[in-house]
Design a protein around this motif. Structure first.
Motif, PDB file in Angstrom:
ATOM      1  N   HIS A 138       1.048  -1.202   0.212  1.00  0.00           N
ATOM      2  CA  HIS A 138       0.027  -0.020  -0.152  1.00  0.00           C
ATOM      3  C   HIS A 138       0.869   1.417   0.017  1.00  0.00           C
ATOM      4  CE1 HIS A 138      -3.547  -2.495   0.824  1.00  0.00           C
ATOM      5  NE2 HIS A 138      -2.724  -3.255   1.634  1.00  0.00           N
ATOM      6  N   LEU A 139       0.317   2.341  -0.594  1.00  0.00           N
ATOM      7  CA  LEU A 139       1.171   3.524  -0.865  1.00  0.00           C
ATOM      8  C   LEU A 139       0.721   4.733  -0.098  1.00  0.00           C
ATOM      9  CD1 LEU A 139       1.589   3.212  -4.776  1.00  0.00           C
ATOM     10  CD2 LEU A 139       3.270   2.444  -2.765  1.00  0.00           C
ATOM     11  N   MET A 140       1.236   5.481   0.482  1.00  0.00           N
ATOM     12  CA  MET A 140       0.931   6.769   1.093  1.00  0.00           C
ATOM     13  C   MET A 140       0.555   7.744   0.001  1.00  0.00           C
ATOM     14  SD  MET A 140       0.947   7.966   4.221  1.00  0.00           S
ATOM     15  CE  MET A 140       2.454   7.363   5.257  1.00  0.00           C
ATOM     16  N   VAL A 141      -0.439   8.471   0.023  1.00  0.00           N
ATOM     17  CA  VAL A 141      -0.805   9.575  -1.016  1.00  0.00           C
ATOM     18  C   VAL A 141      -0.339  10.884  -0.453  1.00  0.00           C
ATOM     19  CG1 VAL A 141      -2.676  10.772  -2.138  1.00  0.00           C
ATOM     20  CG2 VAL A 141      -2.668   8.266  -1.479  1.00  0.00           C
ATOM     21  N   ASP A 142       0.570  11.641  -1.246  1.00  0.00           N
ATOM     22  CA  ASP A 142       1.005  12.712  -0.858  1.00  0.00           C
ATOM     23  C   ASP A 142      -0.111  13.801  -0.662  1.00  0.00           C
ATOM     24  OD1 ASP A 142       0.663  13.683  -3.555  1.00  0.00           O
ATOM     25  OD2 ASP A 142       2.844  13.443  -4.366  1.00  0.00           O
ATOM     26  N   GLY A 143       0.208  14.697  -0.052  1.00  0.00           N
ATOM     27  CA  GLY A 143      -0.626  15.821   0.136  1.00  0.00           C
ATOM     28  C   GLY A 143      -0.762  16.469   1.804  1.00  0.00           C
ATOM     29  N   LEU A 144      -1.355  17.332   2.036  1.00  0.00           N
ATOM     30  CA  LEU A 144      -1.357  18.204   3.385  1.00  0.00           C
ATOM     31  C   LEU A 144      -1.946  16.958   4.698  1.00  0.00           C
ATOM     32  CD1 LEU A 144      -0.898  20.657   4.851  1.00  0.00           C
ATOM     33  CD2 LEU A 144      -3.138  21.388   4.318  1.00  0.00           C
ATOM     34  N   LEU A 145      -3.013  16.166   4.048  1.00  0.00           N
ATOM     35  CA  LEU A 145      -3.432  15.442   5.087  1.00  0.00           C
ATOM     36  C   LEU A 145      -2.345  14.243   5.590  1.00  0.00           C
ATOM     37  CD1 LEU A 145      -7.221  14.726   3.964  1.00  0.00           C
ATOM     38  CD2 LEU A 145      -6.210  16.301   5.571  1.00  0.00           C
ATOM     39  N   SER A 146      -1.744  13.921   4.714  1.00  0.00           N
ATOM     40  CA  SER A 146      -0.480  12.741   5.171  1.00  0.00           C
ATOM     41  C   SER A 146       0.503  13.390   5.919  1.00  0.00           C
ATOM     42  CB  SER A 146       0.142  12.419   3.747  1.00  0.00           C
ATOM     43  OG  SER A 146      -0.761  11.724   2.958  1.00  0.00           O
ATOM     44  N   THR A 147       0.619  14.730   6.124  1.00  0.00           N
ATOM     45  CA  THR A 147       1.559  15.310   6.846  1.00  0.00           C
ATOM     46  C   THR A 147       1.209  15.529   8.407  1.00  0.00           C
ATOM     47  OG1 THR A 147       0.858  17.590   6.870  1.00  0.00           O
ATOM     48  CG2 THR A 147       2.299  16.813   4.968  1.00  0.00           C
ATOM     49  N   LEU A 148       0.086  15.381   8.726  1.00  0.00           N
ATOM     50  CA  LEU A 148      -0.816  15.300   9.952  1.00  0.00           C
ATOM     51  C   LEU A 148      -0.560  13.824  10.842  1.00  0.00           C
ATOM     52  CD1 LEU A 148      -4.105  17.185   9.093  1.00  0.00           C
ATOM     53  CD2 LEU A 148      -1.672  18.404   9.472  1.00  0.00           C
ATOM     54  N   ILE A 173       8.168   3.201   3.679  1.00  0.00           N
ATOM     55  CA  ILE A 173       6.812   3.553   3.113  1.00  0.00           C
ATOM     56  C   ILE A 173       7.139   4.417   2.015  1.00  0.00           C
ATOM     57  CG2 ILE A 173       4.713   4.678   3.337  1.00  0.00           C
ATOM     58  CD1 ILE A 173       4.929   3.766   6.514  1.00  0.00           C
ATOM     59  N   LEU A 174       6.390   4.243   0.735  1.00  0.00           N
ATOM     60  CA  LEU A 174       6.330   4.793  -0.674  1.00  0.00           C
ATOM     61  C   LEU A 174       5.167   5.648  -0.817  1.00  0.00           C
ATOM     62  CD1 LEU A 174       7.624   1.550  -2.623  1.00  0.00           C
ATOM     63  CD2 LEU A 174       9.230   3.498  -1.603  1.00  0.00           C
ATOM     64  N   ASN A 175       5.097   6.679  -1.503  1.00  0.00           N
ATOM     65  CA  ASN A 175       4.129   7.293  -1.919  1.00  0.00           C
ATOM     66  C   ASN A 175       3.700   6.901  -3.514  1.00  0.00           C
ATOM     67  OD1 ASN A 175       5.759   8.772  -3.751  1.00  0.00           O
ATOM     68  ND2 ASN A 175       5.908  10.644  -2.713  1.00  0.00           N
ATOM     69  N   GLN A 176       2.542   7.594  -3.753  1.00  0.00           N
ATOM     70  CA  GLN A 176       1.943   7.120  -4.950  1.00  0.00           C
ATOM     71  C   GLN A 176       3.117   7.022  -6.323  1.00  0.00           C
ATOM     72  OE1 GLN A 176       1.293   9.802  -3.856  1.00  0.00           O
ATOM     73  NE2 GLN A 176       0.554  11.331  -5.392  1.00  0.00           N
ATOM     74  N   LYS A 177       4.072   8.127  -6.064  1.00  0.00           N
ATOM     75  CA  LYS A 177       5.100   8.398  -6.978  1.00  0.00           C
ATOM     76  C   LYS A 177       6.332   7.233  -7.027  1.00  0.00           C
ATOM     77  CE  LYS A 177       3.624  13.347  -7.118  1.00  0.00           C
ATOM     78  NZ  LYS A 177       4.098  14.481  -6.986  1.00  0.00           N
ATOM     79  N   LYS A 178       6.370   6.595  -5.945  1.00  0.00           N
ATOM     80  CA  LYS A 178       7.111   5.489  -5.875  1.00  0.00           C
ATOM     81  C   LYS A 178       8.445   5.944  -4.904  1.00  0.00           C
ATOM     82  CE  LYS A 178       4.302   2.488  -7.206  1.00  0.00           C
ATOM     83  NZ  LYS A 178       4.451   1.346  -8.311  1.00  0.00           N
TER      84      LYS A 178
END
Length: 281
Positions: A138-148, A173-178
């Motif tokens: 599963h991947l982390m989605v970048d964006g403001l909410l992920s920083t909280l 852990i990877l984001n959606q851009k790998k």
């Protein structure tokens, strides 16, 4: 004992309703803080991160929710738990205290504060094995909410289960851009020659308190350059060091990723500077 909305109650009686939005929808935040002998480490940074996160989630901040008020409640809890002369892990949970489904009928909040003793008075760089692997399920989605520091932590939870099942000590852990974003429980730093890289907040990594301290420390350290830049998995085996940071452990050296084993020279230097900075707070 823990503090629920300003009232101290025993652990046995510390119950939340099943309709609590933190449980039902993950509509909640938390802040994990290191306290030593009743001194709250980096308290101003923790407090303002919590307030900023509450604003982002459109929570109504009570008029009395000042840093002095919350500090008083933390110290009161430590006193009742006989932890005033100990090293402690304090956790503040804030949840939207409202009925409703996805749409809450109000933005009022409730909170609870808990505390537990931890081992060391200062940050210690342990020499323990810490072997990591990429978590790809599963991947982390970048964006403001992920920083909280929200209650939505399914990706780290599943990564920790993967690590346990495969005999790893942590996962990357990877984001959606790998791109590599962080570890299960901390911000990642990569050392190559005199350059120290850490992923930017725009990649979706946690806006970590110790990350912030190290960005400041490294920026003032001669002969080393701090770069906030995306980290590709291909860079990992070329690095001299990898380490991660969090508010309780400080700095943790990663010792192995696949066939690559790492030094901890820079981590040792930085943890000394981090302890020195913490003592000045």
């Amino acid at each position: 004992m823990i503090n629920i909305n300003g009232t101290l109650v025993s652990n046995e009686k510390a119950n939340l309703s099943y309709i609590n939005r933190g449980f039902q929808y993950g509509d909640a935040l938390f802040e994990t803080i290191r306290v030593i002998n009743s001194s709250i480490m980096f308290w101003e940074d923790h407090y303002f991160r919590l307030m900023s996160s509450m604003r982002i989630l459109r929570m109504e901040i009570p008029a009395n929710f000042s840093p002095e008020f919350l500090e008083e409640k933390i110290l009161e809890l430590l006193h009742h738990n006989e932890l005033t002369k100990k090293a402690c892990r304090v956790k503040i949970n804030v949840y939207r205290d409202s009925v409703g489904k996805y749409h809450p009928l109000s933005n009022d909040i409730g909170y609870l504060i808990s505390a537990e003793e931890i081992d060391n008075q200062f940050f210690i760089l342990k020499e323990d094995k810490c072997e990591v692997e990429l978590f790809k399920d599963h991947l982390m989605v970048d964006g403001l909410l992920s920083t909280l520091k929200s209650n939505n932590k399914l990706v780290p939870i599943l990564a920790s289960i993967f690590a346990k099942e495969n005999d790893y000590d942590n996962c990357l852990i990877l984001n959606q851009k790998k791109m590599v974003v962080e570890t299960i429980n901390g911000n990642l730093f990569l050392v190559k020659d005199n350059k120290i890289k850490t992923p930017p907040l725009a990649d979706g990594c946690l806006n970590g308190i110790i990350r912030k301290q190290l960005v400041d420390i490294i920026g003032k350290t001669e002969n080393y350059e701090l770069v906030e830049e995306s980290i590709s998995p291909f860079e990992l085996q070329k690095a001299d060091e990898l380490f991660y940071t969090n508010a309780i452990q400080g700095i943790v050296s990663i010792t192995k990723y696949r066939k690559k084993e790492y030094l901890n020279t820079i981590a040792k230097m930085l943890i000394g500077k981090l302890n020195a900075k913490a003592r000045l707070i």
